[in-house]
Design a protein around this motif. Structure first.
Motif, PDB file in Angstrom:
ATOM      1  N   PHE A 322       9.225   2.906   2.953  1.00  0.00           N
ATOM      2  CA  PHE A 322       8.738   3.586   1.736  1.00  0.00           C
ATOM      3  C   PHE A 322       7.534   2.811   1.174  1.00  0.00           C
ATOM      4  O   PHE A 322       6.805   3.298   0.326  1.00  0.00           O
ATOM      5  CB  PHE A 322       9.849   3.750   0.684  1.00  0.00           C
ATOM      6  N   ASN A 323       7.324   1.584   1.625  1.00  0.00           N
ATOM      7  CA  ASN A 323       6.090   0.837   1.301  1.00  0.00           C
ATOM      8  C   ASN A 323       4.966   1.353   2.189  1.00  0.00           C
ATOM      9  O   ASN A 323       5.127   1.390   3.417  1.00  0.00           O
ATOM     10  CB  ASN A 323       6.276  -0.657   1.625  1.00  0.00           C
ATOM     11  N   LYS A 324       3.861   1.758   1.589  1.00  0.00           N
ATOM     12  CA  LYS A 324       2.734   2.280   2.381  1.00  0.00           C
ATOM     13  C   LYS A 324       1.532   1.351   2.197  1.00  0.00           C
ATOM     14  O   LYS A 324       0.853   1.413   1.156  1.00  0.00           O
ATOM     15  CB  LYS A 324       2.334   3.697   1.917  1.00  0.00           C
ATOM     16  N   PRO A 325       1.237   0.470   3.166  1.00  0.00           N
ATOM     17  CA  PRO A 325       0.114  -0.460   3.016  1.00  0.00           C
ATOM     18  C   PRO A 325      -1.189   0.234   2.634  1.00  0.00           C
ATOM     19  O   PRO A 325      -2.003  -0.331   1.896  1.00  0.00           O
ATOM     20  CB  PRO A 325       0.009  -1.114   4.400  1.00  0.00           C
ATOM     21  N   SER A 326      -1.380   1.481   3.077  1.00  0.00           N
ATOM     22  CA  SER A 326      -2.643   2.171   2.769  1.00  0.00           C
ATOM     23  C   SER A 326      -2.806   2.433   1.277  1.00  0.00           C
ATOM     24  O   SER A 326      -3.907   2.672   0.804  1.00  0.00           O
ATOM     25  CB  SER A 326      -2.708   3.488   3.537  1.00  0.00           C
ATOM     26  N   GLU A 327      -1.700   2.396   0.515  1.00  0.00           N
ATOM     27  CA  GLU A 327      -1.847   2.651  -0.927  1.00  0.00           C
ATOM     28  C   GLU A 327      -1.721   1.387  -1.778  1.00  0.00           C
ATOM     29  O   GLU A 327      -1.778   1.446  -3.001  1.00  0.00           O
ATOM     30  CB  GLU A 327      -0.869   3.746  -1.399  1.00  0.00           C
ATOM     31  N   TYR A 328      -1.540   0.214  -1.167  1.00  0.00           N
ATOM     32  CA  TYR A 328      -1.396  -1.025  -1.939  1.00  0.00           C
ATOM     33  C   TYR A 328      -2.580  -1.226  -2.887  1.00  0.00           C
ATOM     34  O   TYR A 328      -2.418  -1.536  -4.065  1.00  0.00           O
ATOM     35  CB  TYR A 328      -1.309  -2.245  -1.018  1.00  0.00           C
ATOM     36  N   SER A 329      -3.791  -1.036  -2.338  1.00  0.00           N
ATOM     37  CA  SER A 329      -4.987  -1.307  -3.118  1.00  0.00           C
ATOM     38  C   SER A 329      -5.051  -0.382  -4.341  1.00  0.00           C
ATOM     39  O   SER A 329      -5.334  -0.828  -5.464  1.00  0.00           O
ATOM     40  CB  SER A 329      -6.189  -1.125  -2.202  1.00  0.00           C
ATOM     41  N   ALA A 330      -4.752   0.900  -4.134  1.00  0.00           N
ATOM     42  CA  ALA A 330      -4.806   1.864  -5.253  1.00  0.00           C
ATOM     43  C   ALA A 330      -3.783   1.496  -6.330  1.00  0.00           C
ATOM     44  O   ALA A 330      -4.060   1.554  -7.535  1.00  0.00           O
ATOM     45  CB  ALA A 330      -4.535   3.270  -4.726  1.00  0.00           C
ATOM     46  N   VAL A 331      -2.605   1.082  -5.900  1.00  0.00           N
ATOM     47  CA  VAL A 331      -1.545   0.708  -6.848  1.00  0.00           C
ATOM     48  C   VAL A 331      -2.005  -0.480  -7.702  1.00  0.00           C
ATOM     49  O   VAL A 331      -1.882  -0.481  -8.934  1.00  0.00           O
ATOM     50  CB  VAL A 331      -0.241   0.345  -6.075  1.00  0.00           C
ATOM     51  N   LEU A 332      -2.594  -1.489  -7.035  1.00  0.00           N
ATOM     52  CA  LEU A 332      -3.014  -2.696  -7.757  1.00  0.00           C
ATOM     53  C   LEU A 332      -4.177  -2.401  -8.693  1.00  0.00           C
ATOM     54  O   LEU A 332      -4.242  -2.930  -9.808  1.00  0.00           O
ATOM     55  CB  LEU A 332      -3.372  -3.807  -6.766  1.00  0.00           C
ATOM     56  N   ASN A 333      -5.088  -1.524  -8.258  1.00  0.00           N
ATOM     57  CA  ASN A 333      -6.205  -1.151  -9.136  1.00  0.00           C
ATOM     58  C   ASN A 333      -5.708  -0.353 -10.343  1.00  0.00           C
ATOM     59  O   ASN A 333      -6.216  -0.508 -11.451  1.00  0.00           O
ATOM     60  CB  ASN A 333      -7.249  -0.362  -8.361  1.00  0.00           C
ATOM     61  N   ARG A 334      -4.703   0.496 -10.114  1.00  0.00           N
ATOM     62  CA  ARG A 334      -4.117   1.277 -11.218  1.00  0.00           C
ATOM     63  C   ARG A 334      -3.536   0.331 -12.277  1.00  0.00           C
ATOM     64  O   ARG A 334      -3.674   0.545 -13.476  1.00  0.00           O
ATOM     65  CB  ARG A 334      -3.010   2.175 -10.647  1.00  0.00           C
ATOM     66  N   LEU A 335      -2.871  -0.713 -11.834  1.00  0.00           N
ATOM     67  CA  LEU A 335      -2.308  -1.693 -12.780  1.00  0.00           C
ATOM     68  C   LEU A 335      -3.429  -2.466 -13.466  1.00  0.00           C
ATOM     69  O   LEU A 335      -3.471  -2.583 -14.698  1.00  0.00           O
ATOM     70  CB  LEU A 335      -1.389  -2.677 -12.048  1.00  0.00           C
ATOM     71  N   ALA A 336      -4.377  -2.968 -12.658  1.00  0.00           N
ATOM     72  CA  ALA A 336      -5.447  -3.830 -13.202  1.00  0.00           C
ATOM     73  C   ALA A 336      -6.285  -3.079 -14.233  1.00  0.00           C
ATOM     74  O   ALA A 336      -6.743  -3.665 -15.214  1.00  0.00           O
ATOM     75  CB  ALA A 336      -6.315  -4.351 -12.072  1.00  0.00           C
ATOM     76  N   ALA A 337      -6.454  -1.772 -14.042  1.00  0.00           N
ATOM     77  CA  ALA A 337      -7.251  -0.977 -14.983  1.00  0.00           C
ATOM     78  C   ALA A 337      -6.627  -1.000 -16.380  1.00  0.00           C
ATOM     79  O   ALA A 337      -7.300  -0.737 -17.374  1.00  0.00           O
ATOM     80  CB  ALA A 337      -7.354   0.457 -14.481  1.00  0.00           C
ATOM     81  N   ARG A 338      -5.338  -1.301 -16.443  1.00  0.00           N
ATOM     82  CA  ARG A 338      -4.641  -1.382 -17.746  1.00  0.00           C
ATOM     83  C   ARG A 338      -4.336  -2.824 -18.132  1.00  0.00           C
ATOM     84  O   ARG A 338      -3.491  -3.079 -19.009  1.00  0.00           O
ATOM     85  CB  ARG A 338      -3.347  -0.579 -17.692  1.00  0.00           C
ATOM     86  N   GLY A 339      -4.945  -3.777 -17.445  1.00  0.00           N
ATOM     87  CA  GLY A 339      -4.722  -5.190 -17.789  1.00  0.00           C
ATOM     88  C   GLY A 339      -3.368  -5.714 -17.340  1.00  0.00           C
ATOM     89  O   GLY A 339      -2.843  -6.685 -17.890  1.00  0.00           O
ATOM     90  N   ILE A 340      -2.790  -5.059 -16.332  1.00  0.00           N
ATOM     91  CA  ILE A 340      -1.496  -5.532 -15.807  1.00  0.00           C
ATOM     92  C   ILE A 340      -1.780  -6.124 -14.428  1.00  0.00           C
ATOM     93  O   ILE A 340      -2.497  -5.528 -13.633  1.00  0.00           O
ATOM     94  CB  ILE A 340      -0.501  -4.363 -15.639  1.00  0.00           C
ATOM     95  N   TYR A 341      -1.223  -7.292 -14.154  1.00  0.00           N
ATOM     96  CA  TYR A 341      -1.508  -7.939 -12.883  1.00  0.00           C
ATOM     97  C   TYR A 341      -0.241  -8.060 -12.041  1.00  0.00           C
ATOM     98  O   TYR A 341       0.873  -7.903 -12.541  1.00  0.00           O
ATOM     99  CB  TYR A 341      -2.229  -9.262 -13.123  1.00  0.00           C
ATOM    100  N   ALA A 342      -0.441  -8.289 -10.746  1.00  0.00           N
ATOM    101  CA  ALA A 342       0.697  -8.226  -9.831  1.00  0.00           C
ATOM    102  C   ALA A 342       0.957  -9.572  -9.170  1.00  0.00           C
ATOM    103  O   ALA A 342       0.028 -10.308  -8.830  1.00  0.00           O
ATOM    104  CB  ALA A 342       0.437  -7.175  -8.763  1.00  0.00           C
ATOM    105  N   ILE A 343       2.268  -9.862  -9.032  1.00  0.00           N
ATOM    106  CA  ILE A 343       2.698 -10.956  -8.164  1.00  0.00           C
ATOM    107  C   ILE A 343       3.069 -10.247  -6.867  1.00  0.00           C
ATOM    108  O   ILE A 343       4.022  -9.460  -6.836  1.00  0.00           O
ATOM    109  CB  ILE A 343       3.921 -11.686  -8.757  1.00  0.00           C
ATOM    110  N   THR A 344       2.240 -10.445  -5.827  1.00  0.00           N
ATOM    111  CA  THR A 344       2.468  -9.713  -4.582  1.00  0.00           C
ATOM    112  C   THR A 344       3.179 -10.631  -3.592  1.00  0.00           C
ATOM    113  O   THR A 344       2.684 -11.707  -3.268  1.00  0.00           O
ATOM    114  CB  THR A 344       1.124  -9.237  -3.995  1.00  0.00           C
ATOM    115  N   SER A 345       4.346 -10.180  -3.133  1.00  0.00           N
ATOM    116  CA  SER A 345       5.184 -11.055  -2.319  1.00  0.00           C
ATOM    117  C   SER A 345       5.181 -10.600  -0.856  1.00  0.00           C
ATOM    118  O   SER A 345       5.352  -9.409  -0.565  1.00  0.00           O
ATOM    119  CB  SER A 345       6.597 -11.015  -2.911  1.00  0.00           C
ATOM    120  N   PHE A 346       4.966 -11.557   0.035  1.00  0.00           N
ATOM    121  CA  PHE A 346       4.879 -11.262   1.468  1.00  0.00           C
ATOM    122  C   PHE A 346       5.902 -12.077   2.249  1.00  0.00           C
ATOM    123  O   PHE A 346       6.213 -13.200   1.879  1.00  0.00           O
ATOM    124  CB  PHE A 346       3.492 -11.617   2.011  1.00  0.00           C
TER     125      PHE A 346
END
Ligand code: B12
Ligand code: SF4
Length: 382
Positions: A322-346
């Protein structure tokens, strides 16, 4: 009886947040007993120091909780405490999976007098009563009358009296700086990250994760009102004592039921109960623009996202497609546009990783908005 709840340190990092289980079990302890808390991450002690503390404080029962990563240290501490004649009960994800190891039924040494399996909200009061009578059983399991596992509903949920507890050992401001910062009146003389759960359980069953097995695939939530009340109490306490308080919603997937998460966030906003918060949410649920708007409006600052891999074959292999690497960037930009940042775990070392995976992952991360990437090695837990 005086009881000590002890969480061992991991020997590497100083945790930024105390563990919820200690505060929860303290709250659920039957009246007439006194509970002390020590988190080794905040207040490191070796075996001799801990035993000295236990003797001085006349502790009659020690409860130890540990993840697998800390279990070796937990056993060493337990051995020293038992050698000093004080009974030890252990709980948490590791001993739930391998209780025979803690009890010495696997041919190894015994480390605990008793083990609490699974969620101990309902068994803890009985453990305390049995210990006070000197009649601890070996195993406490949360079973119903038919012998089936019974999960606590979280409704009602106990009121954790954060405002009345001594949280000094968990202050993130180093001790020498506190008086200076307090005198300056900046309001940053004391900073706390408080763990709050709004629900338990995750149905996704990713292969590397123990959560679905431990908490079950039936999700349970507290009422919105109970979460909002807890936030309001914390907020009042922070204002009164000129402290900074942040909240970590420790739910495994805070938006697992999007409708319910939105309704909780709306209630937090309506009650003006906002405190800066962090939560774990899977990337697929962050497609929802309205959810992300509500996260921002309710003062969500950081979202922990289990990206795991940038390779779809790896994700399919561990049951997380259900994780789609092709949409990771869009998800992170959606958060960043509102001043929310991500702890991305690999996770590094998945079965389909090939030479150069770290370099490829780093290149991908560099194309994302700023955040905090973290990396773990694939680890087989019992
Ligand atoms: C918040 C969290 C963190 C926080 C920090 C921990 C903290 N301070 O709270 C952060 C994000 C830093 C973190 C980091 C890690 N975490 Co973590 N974390 C969690 C999480 C999401 C919530 C923990 C929690 O509070 N749960 C709610 C409480 C109520 O549940 P509980 O702790 O299990 O306690 C109940 C019972 O277990 C029992 N119990 C627990 N202890 C005791 C003790 C006694 C005496 C008794 C009677 C009962 C008892 O009673 C409680 C009430 O029912 C859990 C998953 C989960 N949902 O639990 C993973 C989890 C605990 N983490 C896990 C892991 C692997 C890690 C890391 C090792 C990841 C990594 N690769 O780095 C690190 C290690 C951190 C360290 N200290 O070194 C695993 C542990 C698996 C295992 N077998 O050990 C879990 C289960 C998630 C998973 N993916 O499987 N984590
Ligand atoms: S979504 Fe997260 S909590 Fe749920 S099973 Fe997968 S890794 Fe575990």
């Amino acid at each position: 009886m005086r009881i000590l709840l002890y969480n061992p340190d991991n020997g590497v990092t100083r945790n930024f947040m105390p563990h919820l289980w200690m505060f929860l079990l303290k709250t659920l302890t039957p009246a007439g007993h006194e509970v002390l808390l020590i988190d080794g991450n905040a207040r490191p002690m070796d075996e001799t120091q801990l035993v000295r503390f236990i003797r001085k404080e006349k502790i009659g029962l020690v409860g130890i909780g540990a993840m697998t990563r800390m279990i070796a240290r937990a056993y060493r501490m337990a051995d020293a405490i038992r050698a000093a004649g004080v009974p030890v009960v252990m709980g948490g994800p590791h001993v739930t999976e391998v209780p025979e190891e803690a009890l010495g039924h696997d041919g190894g040494p015994r480390h605990a007098d008793a083990v609490a399996l699974g969620e101990a909200d309902q068994t803890w009061p009985q453990i305390v009563l049995d210990a006070a009578r000197g009649q601890l059983k070996e195993i406490y399991a949360p079973l119903d009358e038919t012998g089936k596992e019974r999960k606590p509903s979280l409704q009602p949920y106990p009121e954790i009296a954060w405002d009345k507890m001594d949280l000094d050992q968990f202050d993130l401001v180093p001790k020498p700086f506190r008086p200076i910062l307090r005198r300056q009146g900046s309001g940053w003389g004391s900073v706390h990250m408080i763990p709050i759960e709004s629900g338990r359980g995750c149905p996704y069953g990713c292969e590397f994760c123990t959560v679905t097995g431990f908490f079950g695939d039936s999700i349970r939530f507290r009422t919105n009102e109970s979460v909002v009340d807890e936030l309001l109490r914390l907020k009042r306490h922070a204002r009164k004592n000129r402290k900074q308080v942040m909240v970590f919603f420790i739910d495994d997937n805070f938006a697992i039921n999007i409708k319910r998460t939105k309704s909780l966030l709306r209630d937090i906003i309506a009650a003006n109960a906002q405190l800066p918060w962090i939560a774990q949410i899977s990337a697929n649920l962050l497609r929802d623009e309205e959810l992300v708007d509500l996260i921002a409006a309710s003062d969500g600052k950081w979202i922990f996202i289990g990206m795991e891999s940038i390779d779809s074959v790896n994700l399919a292999d561990v049951n997380k497609n259900f994780n789609k690497p092709s949409e990771y960037s869009a998800v992170l930009n959606r958060l960043a546009a509102r001043g929310i940042y991500a702890i991305t775990s690999f996770i590094v070392g998945l079965d389909n990783d090939t030479v150069g995976v770290a370099e490829r992952t780093l290149r991908e991360i560099e194309s994302w908005p700023p955040g905090l990437p973290i990396f773990g090695q694939l680890t087989p837990f019992p």
